[in-house]
Design an enzyme around this catalytic site. Sequence first.
Site, short mmCIF file in Angstrom:
data_model
loop_
_atom_site.label_atom_id
_atom_site.label_comp_id
_atom_site.label_asym_id
_atom_site.label_seq_id
_atom_site.Cartn_x
_atom_site.Cartn_y
_atom_site.Cartn_z
N ASP A 162 62.62 51.46 102.50
CA ASP A 162 63.01 51.94 103.81
C ASP A 162 62.58 50.86 104.81
O ASP A 162 61.80 49.96 104.46
CB ASP A 162 62.29 53.27 104.09
CG ASP A 162 62.41 53.70 105.53
OD1 ASP A 162 63.55 53.75 106.03
OD2 ASP A 162 61.37 53.99 106.16
N ASP A 183 62.25 51.30 108.97
CA ASP A 183 61.44 51.72 110.12
C ASP A 183 60.28 52.59 109.68
O ASP A 183 60.48 53.61 109.01
CB ASP A 183 62.32 52.45 111.14
CG ASP A 183 63.35 51.51 111.73
OD1 ASP A 183 62.95 50.52 112.34
OD2 ASP A 183 64.56 51.75 111.54
C1 XBP Z 1 64.83 54.98 111.16
C2 XBP Z 1 65.81 55.63 112.04
C3 XBP Z 1 66.56 54.81 113.02
C4 XBP Z 1 65.65 54.13 114.03
C5 XBP Z 1 66.42 53.58 115.18
O1 XBP Z 1 65.43 54.79 109.94
O2 XBP Z 1 66.03 56.82 111.96
O3 XBP Z 1 67.44 55.66 113.71
O4 XBP Z 1 64.75 55.07 114.55
O5 XBP Z 1 67.43 52.72 114.78
P1 XBP Z 1 64.66 54.38 108.57
P2 XBP Z 1 68.94 52.91 115.31
O6 XBP Z 1 63.28 54.96 108.59
O7 XBP Z 1 65.58 54.99 107.56
O8 XBP Z 1 64.65 52.88 108.52
O9 XBP Z 1 68.85 53.18 116.78
O10 XBP Z 1 69.61 51.61 114.97
O11 XBP Z 1 69.51 54.08 114.55
MG MG Z 2 61.40 55.30 107.86
#
Ligand code: XBP
Ligand code: MG
Length: 255
Positions: free
Chosen positions: A10, A12
């Site tokens: 993953d 973020d």
């Molecule tokens: C994290 C998310 C994303 C980010 C923001 O995803 O849910 O929406 O918060 O990015 P993960 P965007 O943990 O799956 O990496 O604004 O580009 O959606």
């Molecule tokens: Mg995440």
Amino acid sequence: MPQLRAIIFDVDGTLADTERDGHRVAFNRSFAAAGLSWDWSVELYGTLLEVAGGKERIQFYIDRYNPPFEPPIAALKDWIASLHAAKTAHYKQLLAEGIIPVRSGVKRLLMEAKEQGLRLAIATTSTPDNVTALLKTTLAPDAPSWFEVIAAGDIVPVKKPAPDVYLYVLQKMALAPQHCLVIEDSYQGLQAALQARLKTVITLNNYTRHHDFSGATLVLSHLGEPDQGFEAIAGNPGNATYFDLALAAWLLSKG
Ligand code: XBP
Ligand code: MG
């Protein structure tokens, strides 16, 4: 005995703590630039993170909190998409300032995987541009090429907690789930991976430490380093004090 062939990351919250000081700030800057009075506090953003995907999160905020704004002349979906595109530009600007490092142990693990020829992939809800910018600024200019598949954003129609993004990665890599290990940070990510029948290790962060991680193979404070061991919150890490490929292979071999 299932063999480890790939690790799927993953982004973020897992590769880097991007949400509070990265995405949240970028959302707020895009709101201000659009003349909106909206302000997502650190606390409110924790609630909004229940919804994966920036566009989906803005829609959820409008539906749940009914914030003030002039209804756009364009379709709401298009208006949100352009607001979100501005947010992506602000986010990339923040990354370029170098304020967000990768989490403890991430670079070491990726280097070890590269040296051993282990296959790597990414499965994220975030916009593709965000992912490549993060990899380049925090790891190396060629870091996006370390990953065989980068599945991001709208590449699948339904975002986490649906399993689609993980199923997409498995299909692209032509791998069965028992040969892969996932590293995630959130309940939504864990549900997505589990529904794709993938064993999952969680590294907690401030926004996710209260989440329900039942079903995770291991829940750790972070991947850690030889001189900065992890705390194991749930699961059995054996004798390991930091997360490396030996531990990953051992977790998978337990079937
Ligand atoms: C994290 C998310 C994303 C980010 C923001 O995803 O849910 O929406 O918060 O990015 P993960 P965007 O943990 O799956 O990496 O604004 O580009 O959606
Ligand atoms: Mg995440």
